[in-house]
Design a protein around this motif. Structure first.
Motif, PDB file in Angstrom:
ATOM      1  N   GLU A 127      -4.720   6.537   7.444  1.00  0.00           N
ATOM      2  CA  GLU A 127      -4.532   5.899   6.091  1.00  0.00           C
ATOM      3  C   GLU A 127      -3.673   4.533   6.545  1.00  0.00           C
ATOM      4  OE1 GLU A 127      -2.811   7.792   2.273  1.00  0.00           O
ATOM      5  OE2 GLU A 127      -2.872   9.514   4.049  1.00  0.00           O
ATOM      6  N   LEU A 128      -2.874   4.542   7.429  1.00  0.00           N
ATOM      7  CA  LEU A 128      -2.268   3.351   7.742  1.00  0.00           C
ATOM      8  C   LEU A 128      -3.309   2.288   8.326  1.00  0.00           C
ATOM      9  CD1 LEU A 128       0.402   1.496   8.395  1.00  0.00           C
ATOM     10  CD2 LEU A 128       0.485   2.812  10.529  1.00  0.00           C
ATOM     11  N   ILE A 129      -4.084   2.966   9.402  1.00  0.00           N
ATOM     12  CA  ILE A 129      -5.162   2.081   9.980  1.00  0.00           C
ATOM     13  C   ILE A 129      -5.918   1.418   8.583  1.00  0.00           C
ATOM     14  CG2 ILE A 129      -7.128   2.112  11.227  1.00  0.00           C
ATOM     15  CD1 ILE A 129      -5.461   4.034  13.235  1.00  0.00           C
ATOM     16  N   GLY A 130      -6.371   2.183   7.804  1.00  0.00           N
ATOM     17  CA  GLY A 130      -7.327   1.954   6.626  1.00  0.00           C
ATOM     18  C   GLY A 130      -6.570   0.912   5.985  1.00  0.00           C
ATOM     19  N   ILE A 131      -5.260   0.709   5.851  1.00  0.00           N
ATOM     20  CA  ILE A 131      -4.601  -0.360   5.215  1.00  0.00           C
ATOM     21  C   ILE A 131      -4.587  -1.717   6.181  1.00  0.00           C
ATOM     22  CG2 ILE A 131      -2.295  -1.347   4.381  1.00  0.00           C
ATOM     23  CD1 ILE A 131      -1.807   1.617   3.528  1.00  0.00           C
ATOM     24  N   MET A 132      -4.537  -1.649   7.608  1.00  0.00           N
ATOM     25  CA  MET A 132      -4.149  -2.675   8.238  1.00  0.00           C
ATOM     26  C   MET A 132      -5.411  -3.277   8.653  1.00  0.00           C
ATOM     27  SD  MET A 132      -1.419  -1.204  11.164  1.00  0.00           S
ATOM     28  CE  MET A 132      -1.479  -2.708  11.974  1.00  0.00           C
ATOM     29  N   ARG A 133      -6.547  -2.647   8.865  1.00  0.00           N
ATOM     30  CA  ARG A 133      -7.829  -3.016   9.630  1.00  0.00           C
ATOM     31  C   ARG A 133      -8.545  -4.347   8.627  1.00  0.00           C
ATOM     32  NH1 ARG A 133     -11.865  -0.410  13.158  1.00  0.00           N
ATOM     33  NH2 ARG A 133     -14.069  -1.771  12.913  1.00  0.00           N
ATOM     34  N   PRO A 134      -8.606  -4.203   7.178  1.00  0.00           N
ATOM     35  CA  PRO A 134      -9.209  -5.070   6.608  1.00  0.00           C
ATOM     36  C   PRO A 134      -8.692  -6.480   6.609  1.00  0.00           C
ATOM     37  CG  PRO A 134      -8.921  -3.196   5.220  1.00  0.00           C
ATOM     38  CD  PRO A 134      -8.099  -2.958   6.325  1.00  0.00           C
ATOM     39  N   ARG A 135      -7.231  -6.425   6.530  1.00  0.00           N
ATOM     40  CA  ARG A 135      -6.331  -7.958   6.761  1.00  0.00           C
ATOM     41  C   ARG A 135      -6.726  -8.498   8.378  1.00  0.00           C
ATOM     42  NH1 ARG A 135      -4.699 -11.310   3.435  1.00  0.00           N
ATOM     43  NH2 ARG A 135      -3.219 -10.173   2.074  1.00  0.00           N
ATOM     44  N   VAL A 136      -6.722  -7.455   9.279  1.00  0.00           N
ATOM     45  CA  VAL A 136      -7.053  -7.932  10.679  1.00  0.00           C
ATOM     46  C   VAL A 136      -8.467  -8.737  10.723  1.00  0.00           C
ATOM     47  CG1 VAL A 136      -7.044  -7.282  13.124  1.00  0.00           C
ATOM     48  CG2 VAL A 136      -5.070  -6.299  11.430  1.00  0.00           C
ATOM     49  N   GLU A 137      -9.524  -7.848  10.045  1.00  0.00           N
ATOM     50  CA  GLU A 137     -10.968  -8.138  10.258  1.00  0.00           C
ATOM     51  C   GLU A 137     -10.774  -9.542   9.468  1.00  0.00           C
ATOM     52  OE1 GLU A 137     -13.027  -5.168   8.455  1.00  0.00           O
ATOM     53  OE2 GLU A 137     -13.304  -4.303  10.300  1.00  0.00           O
ATOM     54  N   GLU A 138     -10.053 -10.045   8.356  1.00  0.00           N
ATOM     55  CA  GLU A 138     -10.151 -11.040   7.616  1.00  0.00           C
ATOM     56  C   GLU A 138      -9.589 -12.251   8.462  1.00  0.00           C
ATOM     57  OE1 GLU A 138      -8.121 -13.434   3.586  1.00  0.00           O
ATOM     58  OE2 GLU A 138      -7.654 -11.321   4.366  1.00  0.00           O
ATOM     59  N   ILE A 139      -8.587 -11.887   9.343  1.00  0.00           N
ATOM     60  CA  ILE A 139      -8.320 -12.923  10.278  1.00  0.00           C
ATOM     61  C   ILE A 139      -9.079 -13.407  11.494  1.00  0.00           C
ATOM     62  CG2 ILE A 139      -6.370 -13.475  12.046  1.00  0.00           C
ATOM     63  CD1 ILE A 139      -4.382 -11.623  10.426  1.00  0.00           C
ATOM     64  N   LEU A 140      -9.772 -12.221  11.984  1.00  0.00           N
ATOM     65  CA  LEU A 140     -10.785 -12.738  12.997  1.00  0.00           C
ATOM     66  C   LEU A 140     -11.911 -13.204  12.356  1.00  0.00           C
ATOM     67  CD1 LEU A 140     -10.100  -9.210  14.969  1.00  0.00           C
ATOM     68  CD2 LEU A 140      -9.615 -11.372  15.764  1.00  0.00           C
ATOM     69  N   GLU A 141     -12.297 -12.892  11.217  1.00  0.00           N
ATOM     70  CA  GLU A 141     -13.667 -13.669  10.530  1.00  0.00           C
ATOM     71  C   GLU A 141     -13.265 -15.073  10.330  1.00  0.00           C
ATOM     72  OE1 GLU A 141     -16.615 -12.459   9.924  1.00  0.00           O
ATOM     73  OE2 GLU A 141     -16.294 -10.256   9.788  1.00  0.00           O
ATOM     74  N   GLY A 173       0.775  -1.218  -0.027  1.00  0.00           N
ATOM     75  CA  GLY A 173      -0.008   0.014   0.121  1.00  0.00           C
ATOM     76  C   GLY A 173       0.786   1.136   0.112  1.00  0.00           C
ATOM     77  N   LEU A 174       2.003   1.215   0.859  1.00  0.00           N
ATOM     78  CA  LEU A 174       2.741   2.474   0.914  1.00  0.00           C
ATOM     79  C   LEU A 174       4.079   2.374  -0.028  1.00  0.00           C
ATOM     80  CD1 LEU A 174       2.616   3.202   4.555  1.00  0.00           C
ATOM     81  CD2 LEU A 174       1.185   3.868   2.930  1.00  0.00           C
ATOM     82  N   GLN A 175       4.340   1.192  -0.728  1.00  0.00           N
ATOM     83  CA  GLN A 175       5.361   1.085  -1.803  1.00  0.00           C
ATOM     84  C   GLN A 175       6.639   1.392  -0.952  1.00  0.00           C
ATOM     85  OE1 GLN A 175       4.280   3.446  -4.885  1.00  0.00           O
ATOM     86  NE2 GLN A 175       3.391   2.018  -6.116  1.00  0.00           N
ATOM     87  N   VAL A 176       6.909   0.434   0.134  1.00  0.00           N
ATOM     88  CA  VAL A 176       7.913   0.556   0.943  1.00  0.00           C
ATOM     89  C   VAL A 176       8.654  -0.941   1.152  1.00  0.00           C
ATOM     90  CG1 VAL A 176       7.395   2.591   2.207  1.00  0.00           C
ATOM     91  CG2 VAL A 176       6.914   0.466   2.941  1.00  0.00           C
TER      92      VAL A 176
END
Length: 444
Positions: A324-338, A275-278
């Motif tokens: 923005e950083l939280i916006g990148i992290m949250r979907p993946r964390v939600e996926e793990i919890l789902e 997402g941040l190209q780093v």
């Protein structure tokens, strides 16, 4: 099956030999780090075994005299992917721990996640020959369990009696010496991918070490992160690791179900990197220092300097808002919890009398995670740190060390497993499959 039974029994004997010598190492082979603790046993733990004191009460039997961690290499999804790299990483961690302990270690007990675990609930029943339950009767009832045909290329990692019933009294932990006619047992069996186990065992052998035991990370994390009441009344431990998330459910102080989700903290790092190209290392640093899953109004204004060494001044001076950083992290964390929730639903977790969920492992340290987990998993969720054990350095007391500390407790006080009893060789049946966890609705 018989080979496996013999190899597990050989490891148990190796463990006893190591305990008598007084020193054993525990190794947590993870996707993001390899942790090694060296334990010294004084004679008192044998006394505890004789008295049958519980796992947590018998803690005085050992102390940690050496500890080290190193970045994991060659491990993906909790499984060995590149033998040479993993071997070097294990040697590095082991040598540093041995140096701190100032002692050489020959025996090691290892735990790992991944390897696609599957849980089975087995049941068996026999009539008692004498009126009093003997060791022989326990062996007979365990061998009367219907073992499912769990398929080629799988190995049994744990096979533990979790509940005995004598005549009509259920919920017995150890019926030896009690009177009755009919003895029944419920057993939890965990199978894993055989090649993952063989690769790890081979890797440890290449490090000139004797393997004195293997355990599932999800299981040992539960031993160390769940308090005694939670283990007794029913709770789930979610071990959020780098490459996978381990799920274990405990009841009556035994693990009755385990599974794993093949997504972990490294996937979150990968998302940030994309997402941040780093580079991955920069993404990991940003995640550790600024990460989170719940954005507030403040986070729009908090700017994070990305930094970098590409030589492109504009590119290296970029900033990103924490929102923005939280916006990148949250979907993946939600996926793990789902995914975790799907595993708990499949296990019938909602039928337990108590439904506490404990999050542990390195990934559980993301700020705001407990609130998000409560919303997705719909239960009381708390963050779990491992139990304090003697001699553990302060640096190794965080949630990321739950499985390493659990391994210490597992090494000092292993629960009875199928191979601790003399089971007649002609009794390795493969008949009906009784679905895991159905029996705890019926029995408790």
């Amino acid at each position: 099956m018989i080979e496996l039974y013999d190899s597990q029994r050989a490891m148990r004997n190796m463990r006893r030999a190591a305990m008598q010598r007084g020193v054993v190492a525990v190794l947590d082979v993870g996707t993001s780090k390899i942790a090694c603790l060296v334990l010294r046993f004084d004679g008192s733990d044998r006394l505890h075994e004789a008295e049958g004191v519980g796992a947590l009460a018998g803690q005085a039997g050992f102390r940690v005299i050496g500890a080290a961690t190193t970045r994991s290499r060659g491990v993906r999804y909790g499984e060995v992917a590149t033998m040479g790299e993993t071997e070097r990483a294990i040697r590095t961690a082991l040598q540093a721990a041995q140096k701190m302990a100032n002692i050489r270690v020959d025996h090691v007990i290892a735990c790992f996640s991944g390897a696609t675990p599957r849980s089975y609930g087995l049941a068996g029943q026999v009539s008692i020959e004498d009126t009093m339950v003997s060791e022989q009767d326990i062996s007979r009832v365990l061998s009367a369990c219907d073992v499912p045909d769990y398929g080629e290329g799988r190995e049994v990692l744990h096979a533990q009696p979790v509940n005995f019933a004598l005549d009509h009294r259920s919920g017995l932990i150890d019926p030896r010496g009690q009177m009755g006619q009919d003895l029944a047992v419920d057993m939890h069996m965990l199978t894993v991918d055989a090649t993952a186990v063989q690769n790890l065992a081979h890797c440890i052998k290449r490090c000139d070490l004797e393997l004195a035991g293997l355990a599932s990370s999800a299981y040992v994390s539960g031993i160390s992160a769940l308090v005694e009441d939670e283990q007794e009344l029913g709770a789930a431990c979610i071990d959020l690791g780098g490459g996978s998330a381990g799920v274990s459910i405990f009841m009556k102080k035994h693990m009755i179900y385990s599974d794993s989700v093949r997504i972990g903290g490294e996937h979150v790092t990968g998302d940030i990197s994309m997402g941040l190209q780093v580079p991955q290392a920069t993404a990991e640093r940003i995640k550790t220092f600024y990460g989170g899953v719940v954005a507030t109004g403040m986070d729009d204004r908090e700017m994070i300097e990305i930094g970098g060494e590409t030589g492109d001044w504009e590119h290296d001076r970029r900033t990103v808002s924490r929102a923005e950083l939280i916006g990148i992290m949250r979907p993946r964390v939600e996926e793990i919890l789902e995914e975790v929730r799907a595993r708990l639903d499949a296990a019938g977790f909602q039928h337990l009398p108590s439904q506490q969920i404990v999050l542990t492992g390195g990934g559980s340290q993301i700020p705001g995670l407990d609130g998000l987990a409560t919303r997705i998993l719909g239960q009381q969720v708390r963050l779990g740190r491992p139990l304090r054990v003697h001699g553990l350095p302060q640096a190794a007391t965080g949630a990321g060390f739950a499985s390493a500390v659990g391994m210490c407790l597992f090494a000092a006080n292993p629960q009875d497993e199928w191979w601790d009893f003399e089971i007649p060789v002609d009794r390795y049946p493969a008949r009906s499959l009784k679905r895991a966890v159905k029996w705890f609705k019926d029995n408790w």
